[in-house]
Design a protein around this motif. Structure first.
Motif, short mmCIF file in Angstrom:
data_model
loop_
_atom_site.label_atom_id
_atom_site.label_comp_id
_atom_site.label_asym_id
_atom_site.label_seq_id
_atom_site.Cartn_x
_atom_site.Cartn_y
_atom_site.Cartn_z
N THR A 1 0.74 -1.23 -0.02
CA THR A 1 -0.03 0.05 0.06
C THR A 1 0.67 1.17 0.04
OG1 THR A 1 -0.02 0.07 2.30
CG2 THR A 1 -1.78 -1.18 1.36
N LYS B 1 0.64 3.67 2.15
CA LYS B 1 0.94 4.02 3.54
C LYS B 1 2.28 3.00 3.89
CE LYS B 1 -1.21 3.96 7.94
NZ LYS B 1 -2.30 3.33 8.63
N GLN B 2 2.39 1.94 3.26
CA GLN B 2 3.38 1.08 3.64
C GLN B 2 4.78 1.65 2.87
OE1 GLN B 2 1.81 -2.80 2.41
NE2 GLN B 2 1.69 -3.65 4.32
N ARG C 1 5.14 4.68 1.90
CA ARG C 1 5.71 5.88 2.87
C ARG C 1 6.51 5.73 3.94
NH1 ARG C 1 3.34 10.78 1.23
NH2 ARG C 1 1.74 10.53 -0.42
N ARG C 2 6.04 4.67 4.81
CA ARG C 2 6.59 4.20 6.15
C ARG C 2 7.91 3.73 5.64
NH1 ARG C 2 3.82 0.00 8.51
NH2 ARG C 2 2.05 1.06 8.27
#
Ligand SMILES: Nc1ncnc2c1ncn2[C@@H]1O[C@H](COP(=O)(O)OP(=O)(O)O)[C@@H](O)[C@H]1O
Ligand SMILES: [Mg+2]
Length: 397
Positions: free
Chosen positions: A325, A327-328, A330-331
């Protein structure tokens, strides 16, 4: 050493350990208007002996190729040099780790032998170094675009940005397809690619203004493309250090350079990143994309700690590529994500078949809209007064 007087400092002294290097240095320093008598045979020990009791010349060049412990030798040299001396080292170890440690000592540049005279001259001549020329303007002059995954859209993004710099901002822009074998930027724009890039990288000494004039294909009177499509059977070796010479030669002729940097050759990649003022890493949401975004970011930060770095996520929504994702991503990446561009095969295919850049073909598509919205962050076009927003996005040290 405090009695050494700045006024008495000579411009240059250089030490070389073989005839070819010596001749190259002589050639370079003559071109810079300095006397060839200050180029000597010898190693770092000789340099130390020579410089111990005299005012250090402003620039010192040493050849580390026989050195068993280059770092210790350079420290010894540092002990006898006046503050402000610019030390350039030549060597045969193509080792990034060593390169960083040498740079950490404060050495101006470490160049691999055999070194091209043009590159040497450009390195020794402070006027040719990007950092030395009007800081604020250089801040955004050279944008390197590099892909973290094959087919992630590096060339598409580089070409779109170059086109927008040329046509929206009216800047004289050069787009350099630095993959000498398979560069596609010129091809996609329906331009004759010739063999310029491979020739430039095979023999950087031939890069002069005539060569540049002949080699660049004009997309318009503001966008020029340097690519190549050589006969693959004539696979002569390229010299990755040619990238730096090429970029330094081209920079004064253009308002902006956009580099489409290949991953096919680590030397080219490092050479390009070393010249850039900002780098955009283009990735998709694949596992390898996230891994290589991090690896490329680490490389860019190591090669050139001052450059502005950001990530462009592209092809988001393409099912085969979406493995994690956003989000993953970015992290894990932990670097500023400057733009998120959707998968849009229809627009891309349309631009390719028309032989034009995406913003020329579809000025209102999602990709172009996002590039426009994020323009300053992506290109640094307003780098003179960088917004606090950009600062906030930068990784905390
Ligand atoms: N956002 C996108 N949506 C769909 N296709 C894209 C997108 N971006 C690039 N492409 C297509 O993907 C292919 C590879 O793009 P390219 O820019 O050549 O990638 P790279 O230079 O990273 O290999 C091209 O056919 C291009 O048109
Ligand atoms: Mg490409």
């Amino acid at each position: 050493m405090s009695d050494k007087n700045d006024q008495q400092r000579k411009p240059f002294i250089g030490f070389a350990l073989d005839r070819e290097t010596l001749e190259t240095i002589v050639h370079a320093v003559k071109g810079l208007g300095w006397g060839p008598q200050n180029v000597l045979y010898g190693d770092v020990d000789l340099a130390v002996t020579n410089l111990k009791d005299v005012p250090t010349p402003q620039r010192v060049l040493v050849d580390l190729s026989t050195s068993e412990d280059p770092l210790a030798d350079l420290e010894q040299l540092a002990n006898v040099c006046d503050p402000g001396t610019q030390v350039t080292a030549l060597g045969t170890h193509n080792d990034l780790n060593l390169y960083h440690r040498i740079k950490d000592l404060g050495v101006h540049e470490y160049l691999l032998k055999p070194v091209a005279p043009e590159l040497l001259a450009a390195t020794l001549n402070p006027q040719e170094k990007p950092g030395a020329v009007g800081e604020s303007d250089w801040g955004s002059r050279i944008v390197a675009v590099v892909g973290a995954a094959g087919g992630a859209g590096t060339t598409t993004v580089a070409t779109s940005i170059a086109w927008m710099l040329a046509h929206h901002e009216g800047r004289k822009t050069a787009l350099l397809a630095l993959d000498p074998w398979f560069g596609t930027a010129a091809f996609n724009l329906n331009l004759e690619a010739g063999t310029a890039m491979v020739e430039a990288l095979q023999d950087p000494t031939r890069i002069d203004s005539l060569f540049i004039e002949r080699a660049m294909a004009a997309e318009s009177d503001s966008l020029f493309v340097l690519g190549s499509e050589p006969d693959l059977r004539q696979a002569a070796a390229i010299r990755p250090d040619g990238a730096a010479v090429l970029i330094q030669r081209l920079a004064p002729e253009f308002d902006r350079l956009v580099l489409d940097l290949p991953r096919c050759n680590a030397g080219l990649l490092q050479g390009g990143l070393g010249q850039a003022s900002r780098v955009l890493i283009v990735s998709d949401l694949s596992m390898t994309g996230v891994r290589d975004t991090v690896r490329l970011a680490e490389l860019a930060e190591a090669v050139s700690p001052n450059l502005e770095l950001g990530v462009v996520l592209n092809r988001v929504g393409e099912r085969g590529r979406d493995q994690i994702t956003e989000k993953q991503f970015r992290r894990t990446v932990d670097r500023p994500i400057l733009a998120v561009l959707p998968e849009d095969p229809k627009t891309m295919a349309g631009a390719l078949s028309a032989g034009v850049a995406v913003p020329a073909h579809a000025p209102n598509c999602a990709m172009v809209k996002t590039l426009k919205k994020q323009w300053t962050q992506l290109t640094g076009s307003e780098a003179r007064n960088r917004s606090p927003f950009w600062q906030r996005l930068r990784r905390s040290a």
